[in-house]
Design an enzyme around this catalytic site. Structure first.
Site, mmCIF file in Angstrom:
data_model
loop_
_atom_site.group_PDB
_atom_site.id
_atom_site.type_symbol
_atom_site.label_atom_id
_atom_site.label_comp_id
_atom_site.label_asym_id
_atom_site.label_seq_id
_atom_site.Cartn_x
_atom_site.Cartn_y
_atom_site.Cartn_z
ATOM 1 N N CYS A 73 66.616 -14.563 19.067
ATOM 2 C CA CYS A 73 66.913 -14.101 17.408
ATOM 3 C C CYS A 73 68.246 -14.783 17.011
ATOM 4 O O CYS A 73 67.962 -15.811 16.188
ATOM 5 C CB CYS A 73 66.861 -12.617 17.337
ATOM 6 S SG CYS A 73 65.515 -11.807 17.381
ATOM 7 N N HIS A 127 70.843 -12.061 12.207
ATOM 8 C CA HIS A 127 70.454 -11.164 13.318
ATOM 9 C C HIS A 127 71.102 -9.675 13.297
ATOM 10 O O HIS A 127 72.321 -9.712 12.690
ATOM 11 C CB HIS A 127 70.438 -11.521 14.879
ATOM 12 C CG HIS A 127 70.391 -10.595 15.752
ATOM 13 N ND1 HIS A 127 68.787 -10.363 15.963
ATOM 14 C CD2 HIS A 127 71.081 -9.973 16.504
ATOM 15 C CE1 HIS A 127 68.947 -9.411 16.968
ATOM 16 N NE2 HIS A 127 70.263 -9.032 17.392
HETATM 17 CA CA LIG Z 1 63.086 -13.118 17.069
#
Ligand SMILES: [Ca+2]
Length: 492
Positions: A73, A127
């Site tokens: 991510c 994130h």
């Molecule tokens: Ca991801």
């Protein structure tokens, strides 16, 4: 009659006024989907029910071969949103903010903000808790919802939390240990879970934006199909588990270093998931849950696209949608992302651009997520900042067969045999070629992987050490050394 009035009347008589470059600023609807691999209708997998992703592809453009720069991510998103690669953001993990290495970088949303756009973000864009206030015109928002809806999962969470507390775990460690199952089918409305709440926030935001009469950049982050695979039962009911095929290659790439692909520790953190091989019944349930989570997210996307149409934004709004990396669903006897293999680095990228005849077109051009920043800037007519490390793919949208990048690049760090390694992976038209080097001494070579996609699209056999491939490996090594700069298309 004023000019604006004339246009309004013309619009009533002749339909929506077509976009003319320079006449009006294009809005951007920027949709991030967490852990969505390119396995749904628009990518040739009709057994995954994704009518709204497919609708976007039908009105827009599909990149068959788009690659993230690091398959997890925060590194992927930090790279995409700053327009630079992980070695520049210095974000190779989930705990570093890109502003540490790049304090003054102008992010993609920030560029639009600096150029007179109203810029808003909601849901998972950066994130986790790593927001970036300079990116937005108004504070980033999220729809907070409990992770699980079923009584069974809530009870498991409570039990594991109590057990972790007696082990002395606190704070983040305690929350991390409090996991339910990796999946859930509950007979609940869409807005029970976060993505349903996000769709409601986005619809309200679009209505508020409509009243502003200002170009907008709206970033929307859906969190499904990320683990846990929770979604309302009606989306599970779209699939017959008996028809769900298991991965055809439940083994690690032959001849690859043991650290190339790991089994998927992220999945094992959930309740009742065994450490080793996932038994077939559980694998089928997990795939069922992943597909259902795609269909659930897809329905939320549909609500947003409907509102775009209803408010009359369709003809002046670029819609771009990307999944932040790929995913393994049992292939290589592994799950989740976190590697350089095709299944992890290859990710969905769809875009529709008013004024460009993109309807239903697609391209095999190799593009990288680091290209999204310069592409959106160019399509909206904004100046490109100097720091960017990608190339606008606007020429590919105009001509899908245009000669384009000779390779796409991804990377993944590993700790192996007491060494800090970095695998730098290069995807060419035919090959994936990865060189593992010492992270602190990149000139020190450790191992190579080579897969021939012409005969091995699943990357099951590493052929780098086959002596008959020596000349090929030498040629690819030369190309690899030139890196992304050497792979850029020559733009006329
Ligand atoms: Ca991801």
């Amino acid at each position: 009659m004023t000019a604006a009035r004339l246009i309004a009347v013309a619009a009533l008589v002749f339909g929506p006024v077509a976009y003319a470059p320079g006449a009006e600023k294009l809005n951007i609807l920027f949709v991030a989907v967490d852990d969505l691999r390119p396995e749904f209708g628009a990518y040739g997998a009709p057994y995954v029910k994704s009518p709204n992703l497919d609708r976007l592809a039908a009105r827009g453009f599909t990149f068959n071969r788009a690659y993230c720069q690091q398959a997890v991510c925060s590194p992927s998103r930090s790279s995409l949103l700053t327009g630079t690669r992980p070695d520049t953001t210095k974000v190779w993990d989930l705990v570093t903010h890109f502003r540490t290495a790049l304090p003054d970088v102008v992010t993609l949303p920030q560029l639009f903000k600096n150029n007179g756009y109203f810029v808003q973000g909601m849901g998972k864009i950066y994130h986790g808790g790593y927001d970036d206030p300079p990116s937005w015109s108004v504070p980033w928002t999220n729809a907070r919802r409990p992770q699980y809806a079923s009584a069974e999962n809530k009870a498991i969470v409570e039990r594991s939390k109590a057990a972790a507390a007696t082990e002395g775990k606190k704070g983040k460690a305690l929350n991390k240990a409090a996991r339910g199952r990796a999946y859930e089918s509950a007979d609940v409305p869409d807005n029970t879970y976060q993505d349903g709440g996000i769709a409601e926030l986005v619809i309200q935001a679009l209505r508020d934006i409509k009243a502003k009469n200002q170009p907008f950049f709206l970033a929307v982050g859906f969190i499904k199909p990320h683990l846990p695979f929770v979604s309302p039962k009606k989306y599970w009911d779209l699939y017959d588990p008996k028809t769900i095929a298991l991965a055809p290659n439940p083994f690690r790439p032959k001849g690859a270093p043991p650290y190339a692909v790991l089994p998927g520790g992220e999945l094992r953190a959930y309740h009742d998931i065994p450490a080793g091989h996932i038994p077939d019944d559980l694998a089928r349930t997990l795939k069922h849950g992943y597909y259902a989570a795609i269909s659930y997210m897809d329905a939320q996307l549909g609500k947003v696209l409907d509102e775009i149409d209803r408010l009359g934004f369709r003809d002046n709004t670029i819609v771009v949608l990307w999944g932040d990396h790929g995913w393994k669903l049992g292939e290589h006897d592994a799950w989740c992302k976190h590697s350089n293999v095709e299944l992890d680095t290859h990710a969905p990228l769809l875009i529709s651009v008013p004024g460009l005849a993109t309807d239903g077109r697609r391209s095999d051009a190799l593009v990288e997520f680091v290209d999204i920043y310069p592409s959106l800037a160019e399509l909206a007519g904004l100046p490109l900042p100097k720091h960017l490390e990608g190339t606008s793919f606007a020429p590919v949208l105009r001509e899908p067969k245009t000669r384009w990048k000779s390779a796409a690049f991804s990377q993944y760090p590993r700790q192996a045999n007491g060494q800090r390694l970095m695998g730098y992976s290069m995807r060419t038209d035919r090959y994936r070629f990865t060189r593992w080097v010492e992270r602190d001494h990149p000139d020190r070579f450790v191992a190579a992987e080579l897969y021939d996609h012409q005969i091995d699209s699943q990357e099951n056999q590493n052929i780098a050490d086959d002596p008959t491939n020596a000349a090929l490996v030498a040629r690819l090594t030369e190309q690899w050394k030139k890196g992304w700069r050497g792979a850029a298309p020559s733009r006329r």
